[in-house]
Write a protein that holds these residues in place. Structure first.
Motif, short mmCIF file in Angstrom:
data_model
loop_
_atom_site.label_atom_id
_atom_site.label_comp_id
_atom_site.label_asym_id
_atom_site.label_seq_id
_atom_site.Cartn_x
_atom_site.Cartn_y
_atom_site.Cartn_z
N GLN A 358 0.83 -1.20 0.00
CA GLN A 358 0.00 0.00 0.00
C GLN A 358 0.87 1.25 0.00
O GLN A 358 0.57 2.25 -0.67
N LYS A 359 1.98 1.19 0.72
CA LYS A 359 2.89 2.32 0.80
C LYS A 359 3.49 2.64 -0.57
O LYS A 359 3.73 3.80 -0.91
N GLU A 362 0.98 4.61 -2.57
CA GLU A 362 0.94 5.99 -2.08
C GLU A 362 2.11 6.80 -2.59
O GLU A 362 1.97 7.96 -2.99
N HIS A 363 3.32 6.20 -2.60
CA HIS A 363 4.50 6.91 -3.09
C HIS A 363 4.39 7.20 -4.58
O HIS A 363 4.76 8.29 -5.04
N GLU A 366 1.99 10.01 -5.00
CA GLU A 366 2.56 11.26 -4.50
C GLU A 366 3.47 11.89 -5.56
O GLU A 366 3.40 13.11 -5.82
N THR A 376 -0.38 17.17 -3.27
CA THR A 376 -0.65 15.77 -2.94
C THR A 376 -1.91 15.66 -2.10
O THR A 376 -2.41 16.67 -1.56
N GLN A 379 -2.74 10.02 1.93
CA GLN A 379 -2.86 8.58 1.73
C GLN A 379 -4.04 8.19 0.84
O GLN A 379 -4.40 7.03 0.75
N ASP A 380 -4.62 9.15 0.18
CA ASP A 380 -5.74 8.88 -0.72
C ASP A 380 -5.22 8.21 -1.99
O ASP A 380 -4.43 8.79 -2.74
N THR A 381 -5.66 6.97 -2.24
CA THR A 381 -5.24 6.24 -3.43
C THR A 381 -6.39 6.02 -4.40
O THR A 381 -6.23 5.29 -5.39
N LYS A 399 -2.71 -1.89 -7.99
CA LYS A 399 -3.71 -2.40 -7.04
C LYS A 399 -4.02 -3.86 -7.27
O LYS A 399 -4.38 -4.58 -6.32
N LYS A 402 -1.50 -5.73 -5.27
CA LYS A 402 -1.28 -5.26 -3.89
C LYS A 402 -1.25 -6.44 -2.94
O LYS A 402 -2.08 -7.35 -3.01
#
Length: 766
Positions: A358-359, A362-363, A366, A376, A379-381, A399, A402
């Motif tokens: 998940q991280k 997010e990166h 971002e 940005t 943490q909204d994906t 995803k 994931k």
């Protein structure tokens, strides 16, 4: 592409230079040959056969029993037999043990346990030796090694059912608390095997019970299966203080390392501790329930190793392959080619599906939002407004792959419990054996880890003897030191074997603890891991591998004719210096290869996703040390070496990557990758050096919060209702000391009347 380390590479230029005259030109081929030799060693291309090694929880049953005894103890087998026969003749007339009916055997064992309660220490030792002889398989009445192992297992089940383990546990408590034995050992200038006689007998009986009952066979009766489950429960909840038996053994380890009990037979303690933890901590369900199935994963049930590797985010390779030299897409050799005329089809691409955290998503978002939008969304994906279509497709692909581990779920639950303790209520923690063990180890766990690493350091072949180091040879050195060359060689082999067994037991124990605590709760795993790191476990393992690992793997520190049960059946042949030097004919030493893989797996668990610890690998120059281990052609060992090289590749620089393309290729082929993991070039956003210290501090704070919330619960919770009624508060009865009224006026004067009161500040605060 030609391998520069291959034989004959660059031979034409060498010959060409050799035709010229002059000293400088003649020295050039030598320089190239030295460079070639250095590259050959660097890449691990040495002439070593592929090792047919099968990794498991432990070695074969006979091997595990034989490693309990040192060769110095072999004379005691005869002593045990004599003690049994002397006692047996007084109780049973005209029969042998194997001729008795089961009821008669039970009656005799009950009598033995009764005779253990005598006051005389010498008499009690003789009876304990008689029990040990039964646990060893009554070898005097057997004709083969198979018979000895069979009757050893039968007798151990019988002994346990009659209450032998609990009886010997009480005797072990008495012997541990024997201050006279401890003080006499402390006064001696040199401690020998004679100082631990009683403890060795007790621990040997308990080890044989644990190991024989732990072993599962298809032919076991229902009664034996029930006995095994009962024994597991007893090990989890010991009779004394309702604590697991493992905690008593851990306390023996720390007492030994503190110097208060130097006569403890530490090898037997560690072996018993390892096997008890293995029996206590039964196999748990796989952690892969939250993950999507791999594209190449079969429908067959996963083995324990595959489940554990799936929890780690990696899966081991099948088969014994040479990871550096064998192409995975090359058809099998002619001897393995199918008889069918149809063409053999091999899957394209890598044999696993990539994973994404998940991280990572997010990166990625971002960076994309900063590039295309200029701001940005945290943490909204899900919100993709303003991003181009290819970014939408990329997020969709990420995803789909994931991977949500159970550790991520546990961390999220822990954050919720910290934020909303009242609304979520109190957490219900299942009382599993693993949970009970962690609770018992919690407050002394740092001391346990330091003690184990101290012993591991003393047993490592790269360690130098120091006067202030702990003596781990107390239970292998004889009372009289050898005087002949043959005796010295035999003792030297025994000492080296003794150290190897200690390394094996500690490496397996630490790996087992980390594995099961990670299954139980991620912060339990992190607590043990952090204390191992604080105790310098990472440089210690690197120090262990900073040797000729190939020589360590193939070491021949064993004398097969002296191993149990062979030594109890066959007459001892005449040993010579030549036979001792030759050793056995095994391709490798199982326990040493097992220890190396365990330590590599331990290092992987400590450093995975921990950038500060990965930097420790870089700082301690682990790359050349680990690359030398690739000389051992064993698939599992090479896989974990490549994993450790992969996580630090981005920090090693471009020149290292250019010089080690073969290793880079092996990493790419054999190690699972994250979909957007830039492991080879160092562009990862997580690789910021200024975050390293904060990473460990944050982790430590989370661990302390977890331990405090779950295990340090006060009697009166801070969230309990507060009584604000003045009358009820002042009306409560307080128990004051008897002499309070003598000093009451003095207390008023000092604490009330003489203290200035700032009324404005008091009113503002309230």
């Amino acid at each position: 592409m030609e391998d520069p380390a291959a034989p004959g590479a660059g031979s034409s230029s060498a010959n060409g230079n050799g035709n010229g005259g002059g000293k400088g030109k003649q020295a050039a081929p030598k320089g190239r040959e030295a460079f070639r030799s250095q590259r050959r060693e660097s890449e691990g291309s040495v002439d070593c056969p592929t090792l047919e090694f099968e990794y498991g929880d432990a070695d074969g049953h006979a091997a595990e029993l034989s490693e309990l005894y040192s060769y110095t103890e072999n004379l005691e087998f005869t002593t045990n037999r004599r003690c049994f026969e002397e006692d047996f003749k007084t109780q049973v007339q005209g029969k042998e043990w194997l001729e008795l009916e089961e009821d008669a055997q039970k009656a005799y064992v009950m009598g033995l346990l009764d005779r253990l309660e005598v006051v005389s220490r010498e008499r009690r030792l003789k009876v304990a030796r008689a029990v040990l002889y039964l646990a060893q398989g009554t070898f005097g009445e057997c004709d083969s090694e198979v018979d000895v192992l069979h009757w050893s297992r039968y007798n151990c089940f019988l002994l346990y059912q009659m209450g032998t383990f609990s009886t010997f546990l009480e005797l072990l408590h008495m012997e541990i608390d024997n201050s006279q034995a401890c003080s006499s050992a402390l006064r001696k200038p040199a401690i020998s095997i004679a100082d631990s006689t009683e403890l060795r007998v007790l621990l040997s009986v308990m080890y044989l019970l644990v190991e024989n009952i732990r072993l599962e066979r298809e032919t076991d009766s229902c009664r034996w299966r029930t006995v095994r489950e009962t024994f597991r429960t007893e090990l989890s909840f010991s009779v004394h203080n309702e604590e697991p038996f493992a905690l008593l053994l851990f306390s023996m380890v720390t007492k030994f390392c503190s110097g208060l009990a130097p006569h403890f037979p530490i090898k037997k303690v560690l072996l018993l501790l390892w096997k008890v933890v293995m029996q206590l901590l039964t196999k748990q369900d796989s952690l892969d329930i939250y993950n999507e199935r791999d594209l190449f994963k079969t429908e067959e049930p996963a083995t324990e190793e595959e489940e554990e590797s799936a929890g780690d985010g990696e899966r081991t390779l099948d088969g014994e392959l040479d990871l550096l030299e064998q192409d995975p897409l090359v058809p099998p050799p002619p001897s393995q080619t199918p008889l069918s005329a149809e063409r053999v089809a091999f899957p394209k691409g890598l044999p696993w599906a990539p994973k994404v955290r998940q991280k990572d998503i997010e990166h990625f978002l971002e960076m994309s939002r900063n590039k295309f939008i200029g701001f940005t969304l945290g943490q909204d994906t899900d919100t993709l407004v303003g991003l181009p279509r290819p970014i939408h497709e990329s997020v969709k692909t990420l995803k789909q792959h994931k991977y949500i581990s159970i550790a991520d779920v546990q961390i999220k639950n822990e954050e919720d419990l910290e934020k909303c303790p009242m609304s979520l209520g109190e957490e219900v923690v299942p009382e599993t054996p693993c949970e009970i063990l962690y609770q018992g180890m919690l407050y002394s766990l740092p001391q346990y880890m330091i003690a184990l690493l101290k012993i591991l350091l003393a047993a490592a072949p790269t360690s130098k003897a120091k006067t202030d180091s702990i003596n781990i040879l107390a239970d292998v050195l004889p009372e009289e030191m050898p005087i002949t060359v043959l005796q010295s060689m035999k003792l030297g082999i025994d000492v080296n074997r003794h150290k190897e067994i200690i390394v094996k037991s500690i490496s397996a124990l630490l790996l087992l603890l980390l594995k099961h605590f990670k299954l139980n709760h991620i912060y339990q795993f992190e607590y043990v891991s952090q204390h191992l790191v604080f105790a310098n476990c990472i440089p210690l393992i690197l120090k262990f591998f900073n040797q000729n690992i190939l020589s360590y793997i193939t070491a021949k520190n064993s004398i097969s004719v002296l191993d149990y049960p062979c030594c109890t059946i066959q007459d001892l042949p005449e040993l010579t210096t030549e036979s001792l030097e030759a050793g056995d004919n095994n391709q490798f030493c199982w326990r040493n290869l097992f220890s190396c893989i365990n330590l590599l797996r331990l290092l992987n668990k400590l450093t995975k996703w921990k950038h500060s610890r990965t930097m420790m690998l870089v700082v301690f120059k682990s790359a050349p040390i680990l690359k030398r281990a690739l000389k051992v052609k064993q698939a599992m060992l090479q896989l974990y070496v490549l994993k450790l090289l992969k996580i630090q590749t981005k920090y090693l620089g471009r020149q290292w990557r250019k010089s080690n393309m073969k290793t880079m290729s092996a990493i790419y082929q054999k190690v699972r990758h994250r979909m957007n993991d830039d492991w080879a070039y160092g562009n990862d956003i997580d690789a910021r050096p200024w975050d390293f210290q904060a990473e460990e501090c944050t982790l430590r704070a989370n661990i302390e919060a977890f331990n405090s919330r779950r295990y340090d619960k006060p009697q009166d919770s801070e969230f309990s209702p507060v009584d604000n009624c003045l009358q009820s508060v002042l009306g409560q009865r307080l128990d004051l000391p008897e002499d309070f009224h003598y000093s009451y006026e003095l207390w008023l004067e000092r604490e009330v009347f003489s203290q200035p009161i700032c009324w404005e500040e008091l009113l503002q605060n309230h």
